[in-house]
Design a protein around this motif. Sequence first.
Motif, PDB file in Angstrom:
ATOM      1  N   THR A 162     -20.994 124.041  72.865  1.00  0.00           N
ATOM      2  CA  THR A 162     -19.751 123.574  73.494  1.00  0.00           C
ATOM      3  C   THR A 162     -19.470 122.171  73.024  1.00  0.00           C
ATOM      4  O   THR A 162     -20.390 121.365  72.884  1.00  0.00           O
ATOM      5  N   HIS A 187     -17.027 118.769  73.788  1.00  0.00           N
ATOM      6  CA  HIS A 187     -16.186 118.125  74.788  1.00  0.00           C
ATOM      7  C   HIS A 187     -15.547 116.878  74.206  1.00  0.00           C
ATOM      8  O   HIS A 187     -16.165 116.173  73.391  1.00  0.00           O
ATOM      9  N   TRP A 217     -13.082 113.454  75.631  1.00  0.00           N
ATOM     10  CA  TRP A 217     -12.367 112.805  76.699  1.00  0.00           C
ATOM     11  C   TRP A 217     -11.976 111.393  76.288  1.00  0.00           C
ATOM     12  O   TRP A 217     -12.605 110.805  75.443  1.00  0.00           O
TER      13      TRP A 217
END
Lengths: 113, 111
Positions: free
Chosen positions: B3, B5, B7
């Motif tokens: 995964t 990510h 941000w």
Amino acid sequence: EDQVTQSPEALRLQEGESSSLNCSYTVSGLRGLFWYRQDPGKGPEFLFTLYSAGEEKEKERLKATLTKKESFLHITAPKPEDSATYLCAVPAYSGGGADGLTFGKGTHLIIQP
Amino acid sequence: SQTIHQWPATLVQPVGSPLSLECTVEGTSNPNLYWYRQAAGRGLQLLFYSVGIGQISSEVPQNLSASRPQDRQFILSSKKLLLSDSGFYLCAWTGGADTQYFGPGTRLTVL
């Protein structure tokens, strides 16, 4: 310099109307050609990798093919959920042990119900 | 499974302000990591790549820098943002094979 050109820039089809997207490339020694799907506001989603002329890969309504100068993404009986921007890319050799990708500008596909 | 990510998801910053975007990958070790920018009307452009901690290569001269302080963490920074830094920033990884997998992206608007 490696270049990737996609056509058409935009394509509007009726649901069920099959068509093909084109990706032409000029690279010295192709080490793979990649197809991605990108939905608005999201990162590209990997679809296929093709390595040699004559190779074909399929996934649901999509089939990708490769020749020595171009690749096609065939869409058979598309549905509205196939609407997206389709990107193709080739590795750009950098000599640093990791190849980035050189992308085309994409084909914006709209499937109307 | 792996995964990736990113941000923040969206960011609005004034011209001249600093920038820090973060990317982390889970479920793999020693990945190659990449930063791309997608500007309106243009294709994805490779900005930086990294083959290991502390190893950064830049593809284009620009107002941005990158760092990799940990194996699965990649950071994109700027000391002073320009209007031209606006765009959609994407992080990607590979685990030794050729295929690059992209994160969800960060939409940056510089005003």
